[in-house]
Design a protein around this motif. Structure first.
Motif, PDB file in Angstrom:
ATOM      1  N   TYR A   1       0.816  -1.219   0.000  1.00  0.00           N
ATOM      2  CA  TYR A   1       0.000   0.000   0.000  1.00  0.00           C
ATOM      3  C   TYR A   1       0.846   1.265   0.000  1.00  0.00           C
ATOM      4  O   TYR A   1       0.451   2.276  -0.571  1.00  0.00           O
ATOM      5  N   TRP A   2       2.022   1.222   0.621  1.00  0.00           N
ATOM      6  CA  TRP A   2       2.926   2.379   0.507  1.00  0.00           C
ATOM      7  C   TRP A   2       3.281   2.601  -0.960  1.00  0.00           C
ATOM      8  O   TRP A   2       3.335   3.732  -1.428  1.00  0.00           O
ATOM      9  N   VAL A   3       3.501   1.518  -1.710  1.00  0.00           N
ATOM     10  CA  VAL A   3       3.819   1.634  -3.139  1.00  0.00           C
ATOM     11  C   VAL A   3       2.614   2.190  -3.903  1.00  0.00           C
ATOM     12  O   VAL A   3       2.755   3.091  -4.735  1.00  0.00           O
ATOM     13  N   PHE A   4       1.418   1.683  -3.600  1.00  0.00           N
ATOM     14  CA  PHE A   4       0.211   2.181  -4.278  1.00  0.00           C
ATOM     15  C   PHE A   4       0.042   3.685  -4.092  1.00  0.00           C
ATOM     16  O   PHE A   4      -0.187   4.423  -5.044  1.00  0.00           O
TER      17      PHE A   4
ATOM     18  N   LEU B   1       6.547  10.937   1.272  1.00  0.00           N
ATOM     19  CA  LEU B   1       5.233  10.480   1.709  1.00  0.00           C
ATOM     20  C   LEU B   1       5.282   9.957   3.146  1.00  0.00           C
ATOM     21  O   LEU B   1       4.379  10.238   3.946  1.00  0.00           O
ATOM     22  N   TRP B   2       6.324   9.209   3.482  1.00  0.00           N
ATOM     23  CA  TRP B   2       6.500   8.736   4.858  1.00  0.00           C
ATOM     24  C   TRP B   2       6.551   9.925   5.801  1.00  0.00           C
ATOM     25  O   TRP B   2       5.919   9.917   6.856  1.00  0.00           O
ATOM     26  N   ASP B   3       7.335  10.923   5.438  1.00  0.00           N
ATOM     27  CA  ASP B   3       7.477  12.103   6.302  1.00  0.00           C
ATOM     28  C   ASP B   3       6.139  12.802   6.505  1.00  0.00           C
ATOM     29  O   ASP B   3       5.789  13.173   7.612  1.00  0.00           O
ATOM     30  N   GLU B   4       5.378  12.927   5.431  1.00  0.00           N
ATOM     31  CA  GLU B   4       4.076  13.595   5.491  1.00  0.00           C
ATOM     32  C   GLU B   4       3.081  12.819   6.360  1.00  0.00           C
ATOM     33  O   GLU B   4       2.452  13.383   7.259  1.00  0.00           O
ATOM     34  N   LEU B   5       2.939  11.529   6.088  1.00  0.00           N
ATOM     35  CA  LEU B   5       1.881  10.749   6.735  1.00  0.00           C
ATOM     36  C   LEU B   5       2.254  10.233   8.125  1.00  0.00           C
ATOM     37  O   LEU B   5       1.366   9.892   8.914  1.00  0.00           O
ATOM     38  N   SER B   6       3.538  10.187   8.432  1.00  0.00           N
ATOM     39  CA  SER B   6       3.951   9.757   9.771  1.00  0.00           C
ATOM     40  C   SER B   6       4.279  10.961  10.655  1.00  0.00           C
ATOM     41  O   SER B   6       4.681  10.791  11.798  1.00  0.00           O
ATOM     42  N   LEU B   7       4.145  12.142  10.109  1.00  0.00           N
ATOM     43  CA  LEU B   7       4.491  13.388  10.794  1.00  0.00           C
ATOM     44  C   LEU B   7       5.955  13.391  11.212  1.00  0.00           C
ATOM     45  O   LEU B   7       6.317  13.799  12.303  1.00  0.00           O
ATOM     46  N   GLY B   8       6.765  12.910  10.284  1.00  0.00           N
ATOM     47  CA  GLY B   8       8.217  12.949  10.505  1.00  0.00           C
ATOM     48  C   GLY B   8       8.676  11.874  11.418  1.00  0.00           C
ATOM     49  O   GLY B   8       9.757  11.833  11.912  1.00  0.00           O
TER      50      GLY B   8
ATOM     51  N   THR C   1      13.964   1.189   1.285  1.00  0.00           N
ATOM     52  CA  THR C   1      15.269   1.809   1.063  1.00  0.00           C
ATOM     53  C   THR C   1      16.152   0.960   0.156  1.00  0.00           C
ATOM     54  O   THR C   1      17.195   1.423  -0.293  1.00  0.00           O
ATOM     55  N   ALA C   2      15.711  -0.245  -0.131  1.00  0.00           N
ATOM     56  CA  ALA C   2      16.436  -1.093  -1.066  1.00  0.00           C
ATOM     57  C   ALA C   2      16.119  -0.716  -2.515  1.00  0.00           C
ATOM     58  O   ALA C   2      16.725  -1.247  -3.442  1.00  0.00           O
ATOM     59  N   GLN C   3      15.208   0.225  -2.705  1.00  0.00           N
ATOM     60  CA  GLN C   3      14.862   0.659  -4.061  1.00  0.00           C
ATOM     61  C   GLN C   3      16.088   1.269  -4.729  1.00  0.00           C
ATOM     62  O   GLN C   3      16.858   1.970  -4.095  1.00  0.00           O
ATOM     63  N   THR C   4      16.221   1.010  -5.994  1.00  0.00           N
ATOM     64  CA  THR C   4      17.368   1.566  -6.719  1.00  0.00           C
ATOM     65  C   THR C   4      16.996   2.820  -7.507  1.00  0.00           C
ATOM     66  O   THR C   4      17.880   3.551  -7.939  1.00  0.00           O
ATOM     67  N   ASP C   5      15.714   3.069  -7.667  1.00  0.00           N
ATOM     68  CA  ASP C   5      15.264   4.244  -8.413  1.00  0.00           C
ATOM     69  C   ASP C   5      15.198   5.452  -7.471  1.00  0.00           C
ATOM     70  O   ASP C   5      14.413   5.475  -6.521  1.00  0.00           O
ATOM     71  N   ASP C   6      16.022   6.451  -7.744  1.00  0.00           N
ATOM     72  CA  ASP C   6      16.078   7.632  -6.878  1.00  0.00           C
ATOM     73  C   ASP C   6      14.755   8.381  -6.807  1.00  0.00           C
ATOM     74  O   ASP C   6      14.399   8.914  -5.760  1.00  0.00           O
ATOM     75  N   VAL C   7      14.013   8.422  -7.894  1.00  0.00           N
ATOM     76  CA  VAL C   7      12.745   9.157  -7.924  1.00  0.00           C
ATOM     77  C   VAL C   7      11.718   8.519  -6.997  1.00  0.00           C
ATOM     78  O   VAL C   7      11.096   9.191  -6.176  1.00  0.00           O
ATOM     79  N   THR C   8      11.551   7.202  -7.112  1.00  0.00           N
ATOM     80  CA  THR C   8      10.556   6.539  -6.263  1.00  0.00           C
ATOM     81  C   THR C   8      11.016   6.487  -4.806  1.00  0.00           C
ATOM     82  O   THR C   8      10.203   6.620  -3.900  1.00  0.00           O
TER      83      THR C   8
END
Length: 124
Positions: free
Chosen positions: A57-60, A117-124, A103-110
């Motif tokens: 769901y984080w990916v979605f 998004l994590w920062d926004e929805l987890s309030l940092g 964090t294992a993602q290799t694509d810098d954009v995603t």
């Protein structure tokens, strides 16, 4: 080959201000500071419904935030989560497993979009 490090001026200023603040309070131990931060986090979370998302769901919702949702429901889920967090009703904590997987993602954009998004929805 090593990548060139990018130093964000705003981050450097923030770190410098934090360092100065700590220097002005030498009576506050590391342990006391840790407990103060824990209390601040608890205060932020208190009264909010915690909504835990699995990696899927984080990916979605990350893709929806990037404007490339695979289904209209993903955009709707993102909007509802953003509204709930903004209004103080909910928070979406990020699990250690999600951090390891994403964090294992290799694509810098995603990877950057996920972190934002994590920062926004987890309030940092």
């Amino acid at each position: 080959m090593l990548k060139e490090a990018h130093v964000d001026v705003a981050d450097f200023a923030k770190a410098s201000a934090s360092f100065e603040r700590h220097l002005k309070s030498p009576e506050v131990s590391v342990v006391d500071h840790y407990w103060l931060l824990r209390e601040q986090v608890a205060e932020t979370v208190r009264g909010r419904r915690r909504l835990y998302l699995d990696t899927r769901y984080w990916v979605f919702i990350r893709d929806a935030a990037l404007g490339r949702a695979k289904k209209p429901e993903h955009e709707a889920i993102l909007k509802v989560l953003q509204d709930r967090v903004t209004s103080g009703i909910a928070i979406c904590p990020v699990s250690d497993v999600a951090v390891m997987e994403m964090t294992a993602q290799t694509d810098d954009v995603t990877r950057a979009a996920t972190a934002k998004l994590w920062d926004e929805l987890s309030l940092g």
